[in-house]
Design a protein around this motif. Structure first.
Motif, short mmCIF file in Angstrom:
data_model
loop_
_atom_site.label_atom_id
_atom_site.label_comp_id
_atom_site.label_asym_id
_atom_site.label_seq_id
_atom_site.Cartn_x
_atom_site.Cartn_y
_atom_site.Cartn_z
N ILE A 29 0.79 -1.25 0.01
CA ILE A 29 0.08 -0.04 -0.07
C ILE A 29 0.97 1.31 0.08
O ILE A 29 0.58 2.28 -0.68
CB ILE A 29 -0.93 -0.03 1.30
N LEU A 30 2.06 1.43 1.05
CA LEU A 30 2.90 2.46 0.74
C LEU A 30 3.62 2.78 -0.47
O LEU A 30 3.84 3.76 -0.89
CB LEU A 30 3.81 2.48 2.05
N GLY A 31 3.86 1.55 -1.10
CA GLY A 31 4.61 1.65 -2.43
C GLY A 31 3.49 2.16 -3.35
O GLY A 31 4.00 3.15 -4.31
N ILE A 32 2.49 1.88 -3.20
CA ILE A 32 1.33 2.47 -4.35
C ILE A 32 1.23 3.88 -3.95
O ILE A 32 1.25 4.83 -4.97
CB ILE A 32 -0.03 1.81 -4.06
N VAL A 33 1.02 4.33 -2.72
CA VAL A 33 0.96 5.75 -2.29
C VAL A 33 2.20 6.40 -3.05
O VAL A 33 1.96 7.67 -3.26
CB VAL A 33 0.90 5.89 -0.89
N GLY A 34 3.30 6.10 -2.73
CA GLY A 34 4.60 6.53 -3.39
C GLY A 34 4.67 6.74 -4.87
O GLY A 34 5.07 7.90 -5.18
N ILE A 35 4.04 5.82 -5.52
CA ILE A 35 4.14 5.98 -7.04
C ILE A 35 2.97 6.94 -7.32
O ILE A 35 3.42 8.05 -8.14
CB ILE A 35 3.62 4.70 -7.51
N LEU A 46 7.16 13.89 0.76
CA LEU A 46 6.34 13.06 1.93
C LEU A 46 6.03 11.68 1.51
O LEU A 46 6.46 10.73 2.08
CB LEU A 46 4.81 13.86 2.21
N THR A 47 5.55 11.83 0.31
CA THR A 47 5.22 10.20 -0.05
C THR A 47 6.46 9.30 -0.44
O THR A 47 6.35 8.23 -0.46
CB THR A 47 4.55 10.37 -1.52
N ALA A 48 7.59 10.17 -0.64
CA ALA A 48 8.82 9.29 -0.88
C ALA A 48 9.29 8.85 0.54
O ALA A 48 9.84 7.89 0.67
CB ALA A 48 9.96 10.34 -1.23
N VAL A 49 9.13 9.68 1.61
CA VAL A 49 9.33 9.37 2.90
C VAL A 49 8.72 7.90 3.28
O VAL A 49 8.91 6.84 3.81
CB VAL A 49 9.01 10.28 3.87
N VAL A 74 8.06 -4.01 -1.98
CA VAL A 74 9.53 -3.45 -2.18
C VAL A 74 9.82 -2.92 -3.25
O VAL A 74 10.33 -1.63 -3.55
CB VAL A 74 10.57 -4.64 -1.50
N ALA A 75 9.45 -3.60 -4.53
CA ALA A 75 9.70 -3.09 -5.91
C ALA A 75 9.04 -1.80 -6.02
O ALA A 75 9.53 -0.93 -6.53
CB ALA A 75 9.29 -4.19 -6.95
N LEU A 76 7.75 -1.67 -5.59
CA LEU A 76 6.82 -0.53 -5.67
C LEU A 76 7.53 0.62 -4.88
O LEU A 76 7.67 1.83 -5.59
CB LEU A 76 5.48 -0.72 -5.35
N CYS A 77 7.98 0.54 -3.78
CA CYS A 77 8.70 1.57 -2.87
C CYS A 77 9.99 2.04 -3.65
O CYS A 77 10.21 3.19 -3.54
CB CYS A 77 9.05 1.00 -1.40
N VAL A 78 10.75 1.19 -4.17
CA VAL A 78 11.93 1.39 -4.79
C VAL A 78 11.45 2.55 -6.00
O VAL A 78 12.06 3.32 -6.21
CB VAL A 78 12.97 0.40 -5.31
N ALA A 79 10.63 1.88 -6.87
CA ALA A 79 10.31 2.52 -7.86
C ALA A 79 9.55 4.11 -7.72
O ALA A 79 9.74 5.13 -8.24
CB ALA A 79 9.02 1.88 -8.82
N ALA A 80 8.77 4.17 -6.49
CA ALA A 80 8.53 5.69 -6.05
C ALA A 80 9.63 6.39 -5.83
O ALA A 80 9.28 7.78 -5.99
CB ALA A 80 7.43 5.35 -4.80
N VAL A 81 10.43 5.86 -4.92
CA VAL A 81 11.64 6.82 -4.78
C VAL A 81 12.33 7.23 -5.99
O VAL A 81 12.73 8.47 -6.12
CB VAL A 81 12.64 6.09 -3.76
N VAL A 82 12.59 6.50 -6.95
CA VAL A 82 13.17 6.56 -8.24
C VAL A 82 12.32 7.82 -9.03
O VAL A 82 12.79 8.64 -9.34
CB VAL A 82 13.46 5.68 -9.06
N PHE A 83 11.02 7.43 -9.17
CA PHE A 83 10.22 8.49 -9.86
C PHE A 83 10.27 9.77 -9.02
O PHE A 83 10.08 10.87 -9.83
CB PHE A 83 8.90 7.88 -9.82
#
Length: 226
Positions: A29-35, A46-49, A74-83
């Motif tokens: 869920i947090l990875g989706i929020v970050g994306i 904030l969403t990157a954190v 984990v993959a979604l969270c990494v992608a969110a930070v990169v994006f």
């Protein structure tokens, strides 16, 4: 008739307990929020954190029973930070275009920086001792001549920011009106005209780097090797 002996009860399969399942779902869920938040400037900090927290939870959940779900989180969270990083870099580049600023350049003292609107030269390093009325009286210092030439077709507002480092420490700028050290001028420079002034910095050991840049424009670093 002989009675049949009672059948033994069949063993009931025990459900395997779920371990770290909640953490795996949380990471997802947090990875989706970050994306989703990555393209939204300012909010994406904030969403990157949030995505970073999700990454940690996903790594922990990977040691549980929901390994696939945790890996996706984990993959979604990494992608969110990169994006988020890509989106912020794109905004910085766009601001540079709008303000006319480009990447900072490094030159030696005596060379000329050719900026978007002006040419800037920092030259003639000289040792001197500040006067008794200076903000830093009787201090060993270095002075430099700064020349700004407006090569654009419009007046250029002289809003320069000048700083320096000596060795690995910040160098304090000298302000001594009696000796002509009054800081960067603020008057406009007409097209084809130039303005010259001198700056001084309290000296220390090591090479001196003089940073000269406009508030909303180009920036250059002039190295004085010693």
């Amino acid at each position: 008739m002989t009675a049949m002996p009672p059948l033994a009860p069949m063993p009931v399969a025990q459900a395997r307990p779920v371990k770290f399942g909640a953490l795996a779902w949380t990471a997802l869920i947090l990875g989706i929020v970050g994306i989703v938040g990555s393209p939204i400037i300012i909010f994406n900090n904030l969403t990157a954190v949030v995505a970073g927290v999700g990454f940690v939870l996903g790594v922990i959940a990977f040691f549980g029973t929901k390994k696939t779900l945790a890996a996706v989180g984990v993959a979604l969270c990494v992608a969110a930070v990169v994006f988020t990083a890509l989106a912020q870099n794109a905004v910085v580049k766009e601001i540079d275009k709008l303000t006319g600023s480009g990447p900072a350049q490094t030159l030696n003292v005596g060379e000329t920086f050719h900026g978007t609107d002006v040419d800037i030269t920092v030259a003639n390093p000289k040792e001197f001792t500040t006067g008794k009325y200076s903000l830093q009286p009787n201090a060993k210092a270095m002075s430099y001549d700064v020349t700004v030439v407006n090569h654009s077709d419009k007046p250029w507002t002289s809003m320069l920011v000048i700083q320096a480092t000596a060795g690995n420490a910040a160098a304090e700028q000298v302000f001594d009106s009696a000796a002509g050290f009054t800081g960067a001028p603020t008057q406009d420079v007409l097209p084809g005209k130039e303005i010259a002034f001198k700056v001084g910095f309290v000296d220390s050991t090591g090479d001196i780097t003089v940073q000269v840049g406009a508030v909303l424009g180009d920036k250059a670093y002039f190295i004085h090797k010693r």
